[in-house]
Design a protein around this motif. Structure first.
Motif: not given
Length: 306
Positions: A152-179
């Motif tokens: 995913l090459s996110l712009p920060d160093k994270n510990e990731l936890e949540g994932l879903c697909f958003d049909p409106k934007t056709k993108n994945f939402f990724i939630a970080a527990k820690e950044t």
């Protein structure tokens, strides 16, 4: 239901904005800051009274993510094994267990257009079909070794936890527990947007401790560490679950404003880690077991069909 006056400051930037932040230009983003006073709305679910509670088998004591697959079927993963569990949404029984990968810190799963997407905490996304899985206890087949892995090459160093697909934007939402990001409050939590076509990641939303303090949470209870994220299929509101503090947060799509924040029952949901919806708005929340078994609770939506 108690209502609180909300005085909050959130940063929300949808992917359609020309000023959205990308991994190539992290310093040039202009993020909209929302600050307003409003009254939180009642939640269209009774979180204290699920219509069903499913006790999970020992193999899902550490259930870490769930997703809706099709009518009558959910899928789940556990925290450390590369296994996929298919679950009957009416009875809560595991109908099939498949193996797709090796051991790892797998945090969430979502299903989209015939493919399963599994998020690892370090920012790797594994993509596979049911046909690429194998029987548990066996060896990974050649088709399993061809499972796609995305960085995913996110712009920060994270510990990731949540994932879903958003049909409106056709993108994945990724939630970080820690950044871990220089110059950022350690209690800030980010939700990132990943465009699978452009293969670009952006910071989309930041949640701050003071926003929770403004609605009555204090001390450690005001901290929010996301464990799951999902988009409501009817209202398009964004639901974010937190295992630490057992809270459910609901945001609107206009400016990332708080719509609702509610504490969950810690005795019933010891460590809530998974969240998904069926198309009719039925809400499923999964929880790892600490003293007891892992569970999935089912909540009926009380809102209006559109």
């Amino acid at each position: 239901m108690k209502k609180y006056l909300l005085i909050t400051s959130l940063s929300w930037c949808f992917l359609s904005c020309q000023t959205a932040e990308t991994k190539q230009e992290p310093q040039k983003t202009k993020v909209k800051v929302v600050s307003e006073s409003r009254t939180l709305e009642p939640l269209s679910y009774d979180l204290q009274n699920p219509i069903q509670t499913f006790k999970m088998p020992a193999s899902l004591k550490e259930i870490s993510g769930i997703t809706y697959v099709k009518a009558g079927q959910l899928a789940a993963i556990n925290d450390e094994e590369g296994d996929l569990f298919l679950i009957d949404a009416q009875t809560g029984k595991v109908t099939d267990q498949r193996m797709w990968g090796t051991k790892g810190d797998y945090e969430d799963i979502t299903y989209h257009e015939g493919k399963f997407y599994v998020l690892r905490s370090d920012g790797r996304l594994f993509v596979f079909t049911l046909g690429q899985t194998s029987q548990p206890g066996g060896f990974l087949t050649n088709k399993s070794t061809h499972i796609q892995m995305l960085d995913l090459s996110l712009p920060d160093k994270n510990e990731l936890e949540g994932l879903c697909f958003d049909p409106k934007t056709k993108n994945f939402f990724i939630a970080a527990k820690e950044t871990k990001r220089k110059g950022v409050d350690k209690d800030s939590r980010y939700v990132y947007f990943y465009d699978p076509v452009q293969k670009e990641s952006r910071r989309g939303l930041v949640l701050r401790k003071r926003s929770f303090e403004s609605v009555g949470f204090t001390g450690e209870d005001a901290k929010f560490r996301p464990s799951a994220i999902a988009v409501h299929p009817i209202t398009q509101e964004v639901y974010i679950l937190a295992a630490s503090g057992q809270k459910l947060l609901v945001l609107d799509r206009k400016g990332g404003n708080f719509i609702h924040v509610e504490k969950l029952n810690p005795k019933a949901l010891e460590q809530p880690e998974g969240l998904c919806f069926s198309p009719d708005g039925t809400l499923y929340i999964s929880s790892e077991g600490k003293k007891g078994s892992g569970v999935i609770q089912v909540f009926k939506w009380k809102g209006e069909q559109k």
